[in-house]
Design a protein around this motif. Structure first.
Motif, short mmCIF file in Angstrom:
data_model
loop_
_atom_site.label_atom_id
_atom_site.label_comp_id
_atom_site.label_asym_id
_atom_site.label_seq_id
_atom_site.Cartn_x
_atom_site.Cartn_y
_atom_site.Cartn_z
N ARG A 84 0.84 -1.21 0.00
CA ARG A 84 0.00 0.00 0.00
C ARG A 84 0.87 1.25 0.00
N ASN A 85 1.92 1.25 0.79
CA ASN A 85 2.83 2.39 0.82
C ASN A 85 3.57 2.55 -0.50
N LEU A 86 3.95 1.43 -1.12
CA LEU A 86 4.62 1.50 -2.41
C LEU A 86 3.69 2.06 -3.48
N SER A 87 2.44 1.65 -3.47
CA SER A 87 1.48 2.17 -4.44
C SER A 87 1.25 3.66 -4.25
N PHE A 88 1.20 4.10 -2.99
CA PHE A 88 1.05 5.53 -2.72
C PHE A 88 2.24 6.31 -3.27
N VAL A 89 3.46 5.80 -3.02
CA VAL A 89 4.66 6.47 -3.54
C VAL A 89 4.63 6.52 -5.06
N ASP A 90 4.23 5.43 -5.70
CA ASP A 90 4.18 5.39 -7.17
C ASP A 90 3.17 6.39 -7.71
N LEU A 91 2.03 6.53 -7.03
CA LEU A 91 1.02 7.50 -7.46
C LEU A 91 1.56 8.93 -7.42
N VAL A 92 2.14 9.30 -6.29
CA VAL A 92 2.63 10.67 -6.13
C VAL A 92 3.85 10.90 -7.02
N TYR A 93 4.70 9.89 -7.12
CA TYR A 93 5.93 9.98 -7.92
C TYR A 93 5.62 10.30 -9.38
N THR A 94 4.69 9.58 -9.96
CA THR A 94 4.35 9.84 -11.36
C THR A 94 3.53 11.13 -11.52
N THR A 95 2.73 11.48 -10.51
CA THR A 95 1.90 12.68 -10.60
C THR A 95 2.74 13.96 -10.52
N THR A 96 3.93 13.89 -9.94
CA THR A 96 4.78 15.09 -9.88
C THR A 96 5.33 15.48 -11.24
N THR A 97 5.36 14.55 -12.20
CA THR A 97 6.02 14.84 -13.47
C THR A 97 5.13 14.64 -14.69
N ILE A 98 4.40 13.52 -14.76
CA ILE A 98 3.70 13.18 -16.00
C ILE A 98 2.63 14.21 -16.37
N PRO A 99 1.77 14.68 -15.46
CA PRO A 99 0.80 15.71 -15.87
C PRO A 99 1.47 16.96 -16.41
N ASN A 100 2.58 17.37 -15.80
CA ASN A 100 3.32 18.52 -16.29
C ASN A 100 3.82 18.28 -17.71
N MET A 101 4.34 17.07 -17.95
CA MET A 101 4.84 16.73 -19.27
C MET A 101 3.71 16.65 -20.29
#
Length: 341
Positions: A84-101
């Protein structure tokens, strides 16, 4: 992060550099321009659709794991807590960059404020290291489950789980904060065009109008610390698991393999992708566009595959997801009927 659109017609990189001199405050530029992949022309929309679909899969898959592991009382073991913690990190990790890109695909010139750039940079690198650290914690969890099953529940208590996850986040902070502080304190005099899809540390460092040799050594040192410590600990865990499995019978070996299969697959893909990116950047003579695509694929690969690997390899999680989806359908049908009446 503040995203701004510049008005006017498309401009070249040289014109953008000239534009910087017209939009600077005393002491440095007001914003950074994210170059992205706008130079690819018609191919840009194809990449936009491709990365958008991939991002939606990342959001859906990891959100499903978060929801299922929180709502299903049967999924209360330490493994699901760490997942669950890994999934949360993956969500935030990709959200910091992909929407911007993705926004950059739709805009000719995408800019980001200086504070927003450094915030994005810090979150991206800190979460990348934290994700590796959580994978290391999960390797330790698998080691206890296979090599010390009788004492597993007594050792892996709720307080120990929280302590391990807190340590993973603290490790990410330790490995990224010094480099970020040094980067923030550097002078930026122009140009302000970041040749990347987001504010990457190495790309922003090229805009510093001062000697960056110390910065490079510092960031490389902490990157090696992050990779070596997590890599060595994971390898050690699986070496001890392999030694223990070697002394087991056939049935016990099969059970031990099923216990570790999902995590071992994720770790193998994650570190193989990281090695490929590291080697390709130093051996291949790639254009900036190719490097951006490789970086995006690398950063999104593990968050994209994690939900699939764990749901395919783990029967309990697969059953819980099916049960959740089966419960959503009748609720959706009832809502539609209520609206129609």
């Amino acid at each position: 992060m503040e995203l701004l659109m510049l008005e006017g017609a498309p401009v070249s990189l040289s014109q953008r550099s000239l534009l910087v001199n017209q939009t600077r405050e005393s002491g440095g530029p007001v914003f950074f321009i994210i170059q992205g992949l706008s130079s690819l022309g018609e191919k840009t929309m194809v990449l936009f659709v491709f990365f958008l679909l991939g991002y939606l899969v990342i959001l859906g898959g990891n959100s499903m794991i978060l929801f299922v592991t929180l709502s299903d009382s049967r999924l209360n073991s330490p493994m699901y807590f760490f997942l669950r913690n890994l999934s949360f990190v993956d969500l935030v990790y990709t959200t910091t960059t992909i929407p911007n890109m993705l926004a950059g695909f739709l805009m000719d010139r995408l800019t980001i404020s200086i504070p927003g750039c450094f915030l994005q940079m810090y979150c991206f690198h800190q979460l990348a290291v934290t994700g590796r650290a959580i994978l290391t914690v999960m390797a330790y969890d698998r080691y206890l489950a296979v090599c010390n099953p009788l004492r597993y529940a007594a050792i892996m208590t709720q307080s120990v789980r929280v302590l391990l996850v807190t340590g993973a986040w603290s490790f990410g902070l330790f490995c990224t904060l010094p480099s970020m502080v040094v980067a923030i304190l550097q002078p930026y005099c122009g140009p302000n065009v970041v040749r990347h899809g987001w504010c990457d540390l190495s790309s922003v460092r090229t805009l510093v109008c001062a000697d960056t040799s110390v910065d490079s050594v510092l960031s490389l040192s902490f990157a090696l610390v992050a990779l070596l410590i997590t890599g060595v600990l994971i390898l050690t865990s699986y070496f001890l698991i392999a030694a223990s499995v070697y002394r087991m019978g056939a049935a016990e070996r099969l059970k031990a393999f099923s216990t570790c299969a999902a995590h071992l697959t994720v770790v193998s893909i994650s570190y193989s992708a990281a090695s490929f990116v590291y080697i390709s950047y130093r051996v291949g003579n790639f254009s900036s566009e190719v490097r951006i695509i490789v970086s995006v694929l690398y950063s999104a690969l593990t968050p994209f595959l994690n939900p699939m690997i764990y749901s395919l390899r783990n029967k309990e999680l697969r059953v819980a997801i099916r049960k959740t989806l089966a419960g959503i359908r009748p609720a959706a049908v009832s809502t539609v009927k209520a609206v129609s009446t």
